[in-house]
Write a protein that holds these residues in place. Structure first.
Motif, PDB file in Angstrom:
ATOM      1  N   GLU A 245      34.858 -14.801 -88.264  1.00 17.34           N
ATOM      2  CA  GLU A 245      33.606 -15.272 -87.675  1.00 17.34           C
ATOM      3  C   GLU A 245      32.471 -14.321 -88.015  1.00 17.34           C
ATOM      4  O   GLU A 245      32.690 -13.130 -88.268  1.00 17.34           O
ATOM      5  CB  GLU A 245      33.736 -15.387 -86.148  1.00 17.34           C
ATOM      6  N   ASP A 246      31.259 -14.844 -87.963  1.00 16.32           N
ATOM      7  CA  ASP A 246      30.053 -14.038 -88.137  1.00 16.32           C
ATOM      8  C   ASP A 246      29.942 -13.076 -86.952  1.00 16.32           C
ATOM      9  O   ASP A 246      29.976 -13.505 -85.806  1.00 16.32           O
ATOM     10  CB  ASP A 246      28.837 -14.973 -88.198  1.00 16.32           C
ATOM     11  N   PRO A 247      29.795 -11.762 -87.184  1.00 14.12           N
ATOM     12  CA  PRO A 247      29.739 -10.810 -86.066  1.00 14.12           C
ATOM     13  C   PRO A 247      28.331 -10.592 -85.498  1.00 14.12           C
ATOM     14  O   PRO A 247      28.194  -9.914 -84.478  1.00 14.12           O
ATOM     15  CB  PRO A 247      30.242  -9.513 -86.703  1.00 14.12           C
ATOM     16  N   ALA A 406      26.730  -9.033 -96.024  1.00 15.22           N
ATOM     17  CA  ALA A 406      27.416  -7.743 -96.209  1.00 15.22           C
ATOM     18  C   ALA A 406      26.832  -6.681 -95.278  1.00 15.22           C
ATOM     19  O   ALA A 406      27.574  -5.912 -94.641  1.00 15.22           O
ATOM     20  CB  ALA A 406      27.306  -7.307 -97.666  1.00 15.22           C
ATOM     21  N   LYS A 407      25.498  -6.651 -95.167  1.00 12.43           N
ATOM     22  CA  LYS A 407      24.853  -5.694 -94.261  1.00 12.43           C
ATOM     23  C   LYS A 407      25.202  -6.003 -92.805  1.00 12.43           C
ATOM     24  O   LYS A 407      25.442  -5.084 -92.007  1.00 12.43           O
ATOM     25  CB  LYS A 407      23.329  -5.750 -94.446  1.00 12.43           C
ATOM     26  N   SER A 408      25.225  -7.279 -92.452  1.00  7.55           N
ATOM     27  CA  SER A 408      25.512  -7.676 -91.076  1.00  7.55           C
ATOM     28  C   SER A 408      26.933  -7.301 -90.678  1.00  7.55           C
ATOM     29  O   SER A 408      27.164  -6.779 -89.578  1.00  7.55           O
ATOM     30  CB  SER A 408      25.295  -9.190 -90.923  1.00  7.55           C
ATOM     31  N   LYS A 410      28.758  -4.933 -91.983  1.00  9.80           N
ATOM     32  CA  LYS A 410      28.828  -3.472 -91.916  1.00  9.80           C
ATOM     33  C   LYS A 410      28.261  -2.959 -90.595  1.00  9.80           C
ATOM     34  O   LYS A 410      28.779  -2.009 -89.992  1.00  9.80           O
ATOM     35  CB  LYS A 410      28.055  -2.871 -93.084  1.00  9.80           C
ATOM     36  N   ARG A 411      27.200  -3.630 -90.096  1.00  9.46           N
ATOM     37  CA  ARG A 411      26.526  -3.175 -88.877  1.00  9.46           C
ATOM     38  C   ARG A 411      27.240  -3.627 -87.609  1.00  9.46           C
ATOM     39  O   ARG A 411      27.357  -2.852 -86.651  1.00  9.46           O
ATOM     40  CB  ARG A 411      25.089  -3.694 -88.876  1.00  9.46           C
ATOM     41  N   TYR A 412      27.730  -4.869 -87.577  1.00 10.92           N
ATOM     42  CA  TYR A 412      28.180  -5.456 -86.307  1.00 10.92           C
ATOM     43  C   TYR A 412      29.686  -5.660 -86.170  1.00 10.92           C
ATOM     44  O   TYR A 412      30.179  -5.856 -85.047  1.00 10.92           O
ATOM     45  CB  TYR A 412      27.511  -6.826 -86.099  1.00 10.92           C
ATOM     46  N   PHE A 413      30.431  -5.654 -87.269  1.00  8.28           N
ATOM     47  CA  PHE A 413      31.833  -6.039 -87.167  1.00  8.28           C
ATOM     48  C   PHE A 413      32.633  -5.035 -86.346  1.00  8.28           C
ATOM     49  O   PHE A 413      32.568  -3.828 -86.570  1.00  8.28           O
ATOM     50  CB  PHE A 413      32.461  -6.171 -88.558  1.00  8.28           C
ATOM     51  N   VAL A 414      33.378  -5.576 -85.382  1.00  8.26           N
ATOM     52  CA  VAL A 414      34.298  -4.779 -84.569  1.00  8.26           C
ATOM     53  C   VAL A 414      35.643  -5.494 -84.579  1.00  8.26           C
ATOM     54  O   VAL A 414      35.726  -6.689 -84.290  1.00  8.26           O
ATOM     55  CB  VAL A 414      33.801  -4.638 -83.113  1.00  8.26           C
ATOM     56  N   GLU A 415      36.691  -4.778 -84.910  1.00 10.88           N
ATOM     57  CA  GLU A 415      38.019  -5.399 -84.946  1.00 10.88           C
ATOM     58  C   GLU A 415      38.450  -5.800 -83.548  1.00 10.88           C
ATOM     59  O   GLU A 415      38.306  -5.037 -82.594  1.00 10.88           O
ATOM     60  CB  GLU A 415      39.029  -4.430 -85.551  1.00 10.88           C
ATOM     61  N   LYS A 416      38.983  -7.021 -83.420  1.00  7.23           N
ATOM     62  CA  LYS A 416      39.369  -7.551 -82.097  1.00  7.23           C
ATOM     63  C   LYS A 416      40.847  -7.357 -81.852  1.00  7.23           C
ATOM     64  O   LYS A 416      41.627  -7.265 -82.781  1.00  7.23           O
ATOM     65  CB  LYS A 416      39.006  -9.050 -82.025  1.00  7.23           C
TER      66      LYS A 416
END
Length: 416
Positions: A245-247, A406-408, A410-416
């Motif tokens: 999903e989009d983070p 790619a920037k998004s 890198k900035r927002y992704f958190v592993e669930k």
């Protein structure tokens, strides 16, 4: 479905990925650009030859919307062929249903009556209907504006984290404050109180749905796309298995990777529900697998196709053509329900990001490995990059969008 020699005119409302995907589905069969109307120009429908987009300031809301549609009625009044109106967003779908009686003397409006639409769009009422039809959904508590304004502490029965989402998704589109998201995963009492306060203080009036958080990463999600004909019979069911999903906060819940899946039990349950409530038109369900009790739980129903619904067309079932076959050619009446995705050898992976972003961020599991194998075999595609609509400006726009993704991540992704 075959290209048949009967004339019709599709009219799309919207300019997003959903609108482009529906136009692409029609263009692939009928080789004609599709007319669309929208309030703003969004990236998917820029620099394209397959969507003829007309922008109308204020078109997303009444009174501008219905006043404009009355003028458009005059433009299409002399058309002898069916003119099919397709809303590509929650707001447009609701407006068509609301004003259907004023429009259907000129337009084909493949939408349920407004009263039923309001019940289904309101998550609180939708869950009551789920109870009626034995459809599992997460444990839920309703939070109202009156509860907030009372000044008393709002009891939160589930522990943290919890899911919090607006019951009225259409009203939520107009609510803005720092930290606003499509839906929230709340991790503390302080965050819970802050989000509720900011929402109601900034004009939101409807209820919130507070839910027991179902654990698991993006690959526990499922998305189901359905077409129900004008005789209230389900004709297409296509299940997708999102893997990523989009983070970004404003885009939470937007899928960016979907692999097809087959599950007859999900198909049967949802088909019974839709036929018994006399539904017709397009519907899209968000579902999550709960490992705690090995069940699939429904989150919501969307009364339109979704931004990632092109995965249905990519897998051979031209999504936009079902309404054409229904209302123009009357070809669905004697056809059995198509339960899609029985043959895994025919699967195509749908991506909304580059293969590199997918491989880097998707959870490592069997489905991801299957998807990577499909990429290596060339069995994948996306909505935006269409062989029959390529040009240098769309190529540059595609590169820009992927750069931003790619920037998004890198900035927002958190592993669930």
């Amino acid at each position: 479905m075959k290209n048949q020699k009967v004339d019709f005119t599709p009219v799309l409302l919207g300019s997003d990925f959903n609108a482009y995907g529906m136009a692409r589905s029609l263009y692939e069969i009928y080789r004609r650009p599709v007319k669309a109307y929208a309030q703003t120009q969004l990236a998917p429908t820029r620099f394209t030859k397959i969507v003829d987009l007309e922008l109308i300031p204020g078109f997303s809301e009444d009174p501008v919307w219905i006043n404009t549609m009355k003028k458009l009625k005059q433009r299409y009044a002399d058309h002898e062929e069916p003119v099919i109106l397709i809303g590509c967003g929650d707001g447009y779908a609701e407006l068509i249903a609301k004003h259907k009686a004023e429009l259907e003397d000129v337009f084909v409006c493949p939408y349920i009556d407004y009263d039923l639409l309001k019940k289904l769009n309101d998550k609180e009422n939708f869950y009551k209907m789920c109870d009626q039809y034995d459809l599992p959904y997460p444990k839920t508590k309703i939070i109202s504006k009156a509860m907030y304004e009372s000044g008393d502490d709002i009891e939160q029965p589930f522990g943290y984290p919890v899911a919090l989402k607006p019951a009225n998704s259409v009203e939520w589109l107009d609510i803005h404050f720092e930290g606003r998201k499509k839906a929230f995963i709340i991790k503390s009492e302080a965050e819970f109180k802050s989000v509720v306060a900011k929402s109601y203080d900034n004009g939101y009036t409807s209820d919130f749905i507070l839910q027991d958080f179902i654990p698991g990463d993006d690959s526990n999600m499922r998305t189901l796309n359905v077409y129900v004909d004008r005789h209230h019979k389900v004709k297409l069911m296509c299940l997708g298995h999102p893997l990523l999903e989009d983070p970004a906060p404003a885009a939470i819940g937007n899928y960016v990777a979907i692999i097809p899946e087959f599950d007859q039990d999900i198909y049967n349950r949802v088909q019974t529900f839709l036929e018994e409530i006399n539904f017709h038109g397009y519907a899209n369900f968000d579902i999550k697998y709960d490992t705690r009790d090995n069940s699939y739980k429904l989150f919501e129903i969307n009364l339109r196709t979704g931004r990632s619904s092109f995965f249905v067309t990519l897998n051979g079932h031209h999504l936009a053509d079902w309404v054409v076959q229904d209302y123009v050619f009357d070809s669905l009446n004697d056809k059995p329900t198509l339960y899609a995705n029985k043959d895994q050898s025919q699967y195509f992976l749908w991506l909304g990001v580059t293969p590199q972003i997918f491989e880097k961020y998707a959870k490592d599991n069997d489905s991801k490995r299957q998807a990577i194998q499909m990429i290596s075999e060339g069995r994948y595609g996306d909505t935006f990059w269409y062989a029959k609509d390529k040009n240098i400006k769309r190529f540059a726009l595609y590169k820009w969008m992927m750069h931003n993704y790619a920037k998004s991540f890198k900035r927002y992704f958190v592993e669930k």
